[in-house]
Design an enzyme around this catalytic site. Structure first.
Site, PDB file in Angstrom:
ATOM      1  N   LYS A 185      14.746  39.138 -33.727  1.00 40.65           N
ATOM      2  CA  LYS A 185      13.335  38.825 -34.026  1.00 40.65           C
ATOM      3  C   LYS A 185      12.564  40.062 -34.473  1.00 40.65           C
ATOM      4  O   LYS A 185      11.714  40.002 -35.336  1.00 40.65           O
ATOM      5  CB  LYS A 185      12.653  38.271 -32.770  1.00 40.65           C
ATOM      6  CG  LYS A 185      12.891  36.803 -32.592  1.00 40.65           C
ATOM      7  CD  LYS A 185      11.777  36.181 -31.759  1.00 40.65           C
ATOM      8  CE  LYS A 185      12.016  34.703 -31.611  1.00 40.65           C
ATOM      9  NZ  LYS A 185      12.481  34.319 -30.299  1.00 40.65           N
ATOM     10  N   ARG A 186      12.890  41.161 -33.849  1.00 42.99           N
ATOM     11  CA  ARG A 186      12.228  42.433 -34.134  1.00 42.99           C
ATOM     12  C   ARG A 186      12.300  42.789 -35.625  1.00 42.99           C
ATOM     13  O   ARG A 186      11.424  43.441 -36.159  1.00 42.99           O
ATOM     14  CB  ARG A 186      12.965  43.451 -33.279  1.00 42.99           C
ATOM     15  CG  ARG A 186      12.556  44.853 -33.292  1.00 42.99           C
ATOM     16  CD  ARG A 186      13.177  45.506 -32.047  1.00 42.99           C
ATOM     17  NE  ARG A 186      14.646  45.490 -32.104  1.00 42.99           N
ATOM     18  CZ  ARG A 186      15.352  46.324 -32.829  1.00 42.99           C
ATOM     19  NH1 ARG A 186      14.754  47.207 -33.569  1.00 42.99           N
ATOM     20  NH2 ARG A 186      16.686  46.278 -32.812  1.00 42.99           N
TER      21      ARG A 186
END
Ligand code: GLU
Length: 467
Positions: free
Chosen positions: A244-245
């Protein structure tokens, strides 16, 4: 074309617990291409056994994403939860044949074993006292465990990873059927792959460890073994596993937020982990012709957003104007007349854009209402001197026939008369007409906007020499 012994059947087996992940999309693409290359079948199985986490929304997102990427599956989609009875039947068969056993161990007993292993600093591997017991206790809840092989080793000749082996002592007696009668993932996958006639299991290498356990079930059933190809996972630009980062994980975000074309995403995903010489731009037809497992890389590839953007720019330039106009118009909320103008401007606009958002942004000037809003760079250009220049241009343009060549000639004459290079006039003209410092060629801008709108926009900004 290499020949495979059995007619090729591949599958994509996503768990519908979220969007269609970009890594999943690549797995689907590789399976699709492998099947199409061999004239085989590509199947889709939604692994919805985890009812608590599976959602209809996620299923829709997966189907939608696959359609967008043009990864059509053969026949209807399969839903794993429909086959629970069949999974349980196979578990019972394994039981009957002595390859599985009913395990009545309680949670407390399991915990005690785990803690003991921890205290003795050895890896925990379940030792069930029920492994060799065959009599049944009707009242007590039980799970069905595979009687995993203990001797020797299990070898997989993986098409991507090469020869991989585990010592069988490392495999535990994992659960096939839970005490509530539901199958585990390990059992369900094997049964479904067998029943669907899957010949090649191509998936992320996070499943490599599962493959040894799955093979144990397959061998216990005496079923044909699939060919495995475990593809390294995609990493982010920083080398860590894509998460997600790193942003933009779902295929829908590539379409809706990043404004990318499916053929660009698909081409990019193909090159991410697979190669054909130095070829970067690879059409679907070529991909089908060339795709193989031998050229899937063994090490993880890093996601490179810049490269994807460049590839998308290429596909935008290749795309039909009408299609691009259809994709951009909703982003700007255009009416039919405006759509028509957008279409006419498209050959110019698409030459410069890397994604549909840029394309939308670059076309806004066509539909802007007066007086125009200026971006900072454009307003800097509109000095008193350049506003005076605009009034010279205005006078000249007011008398010309409105076509590209006549416009060009007229603007050049004004610049010459002021002893200026064309750019010195074109820059403020562009700013006055578009509110920006980048746009299609200035004569095209004039032609597209038309005479009255162009003159009005110039008039809004110009200064008479003596003012
Ligand atoms: N459902 C599994 C997943 O989404 C894939 C199972 C498989 O490919 O064998 O990770």
């Amino acid at each position: 074309m290499t020949t495979e012994a059995r007619p090729v059947v591949t599958r994509f087996a996503p768990s519908p617990t979220g969007f269609l992940h970009i890594g999943g999309a690549r797995t689907a693409l590789f399976n699709w291409l492998f099947a199409r290359h061999h004239g085989g079948r590509f199947l889709l199985r939604i692994e919805d056994t985890d009812k608590a986490r599976s959602t209809q929304e996620a299923i829709d997102a997966i189907l939608d994403g696959m359609r967008w990427l043009k990864l059509d599956w053969d026949g209807h989609e399969y839903y794993q939860s429909q086959f629970w009875a069949r999974h349980a039947e196979v578990a019972r068969k394994l039981l009957d044949r002595g390859h599985a056993y009913r395990c009545y161990m309680t949670q407390e007993e399991l915990t005690a074993q785990r803690e003991k292993a921890q205290a003795e600093r050895r890896p925990f591997r379940i030792e069930s006292p029920w492994r060799e017991v065959t009599d049944e206790r009707s009242e007590t809840p039980f799970v069905i465990r595979l009687k995993a092989p203990r001797d020797g080793e299990t070898v997989i000749e993986d098409r991507v990873q090469g020869r991989v082996a585990v010592q069988n002592v490392e495999l535990d007696d994992f659960v096939l059927l839970r005490s509530d009668g539901t199958p585990t993932y390990m059992l369900a996958v094997v049964v479904d792959d067998h029943d669907m006639g899957v010949t090649h299991v191509i998936r992320g290498d996070d499943h490599l460890n599962n493959a040894f356990r799955q093979l144990a079930i397959i061998r216990a059933m005496g079923w044909p073994e699939p060919i495995y190809a475990h593809v390294p996972l995609i990493h982010g630009p920083d080398g860590a596993k894509l998460s997600k980062r790193h942003g933009a994980l779902g295929v829908d975000a590539y379409r809706d937020e990043l404004g990318l074309l499916p053929e660009a995403v698909s081409n990019y995903l193909l090159r991410l982990g697979w190669g054909h010489g130095d070829d970067e731009i690879i059409s679907r037809e070529q991909a089908i012709e060339w795709f193989d497992l031998a050229n899937v890389g063994k090490s993880p590839s890093r996601f490179d957003f810049k490269k994807l953007e460049n590839l998308n720019g290429h596909y935008i330039r290749e795309a039909e104007d009408g299609r691009l106009a259809e994709l951009v118009a909703p982003k700007l909320g255009l009416d039919n007349g405006q759509r028509e103008l957008l279409l006419r401007a498209m050959p110019e606009l698409k030459a410069r854009a890397h994604d549909l958002n840029q394309l939308a942004e670059a076309s806004k000037f066509l539909f802007a209402s007066r007086p125009l809003q200026f971006d900072e760079a454009a307003s800097v250009l509109l000095t008193p001197e350049s506003r005076v220049l605009l009034s010279h241009a205005y006078k000249a343009l007011a008398g010309v026939e409105w076509n590209h060549d006549a416009l060009e000639q007229s603007v050049r004459e004004v610049a010459d008369a002021q002893d200026l290079k064309l750019g010195k006039l074109a820059q403020p003209l562009r700013a006055a007409l578009t509110g920006r410092t980048t746009s299609p060629g200035i004569f095209n801008v004039l032609a597209l906007l038309g005479k009255s709108e162009s003159l009005a926009r110039i008039e809004d900004q110009m200064l008479e020499p003596n003012e």
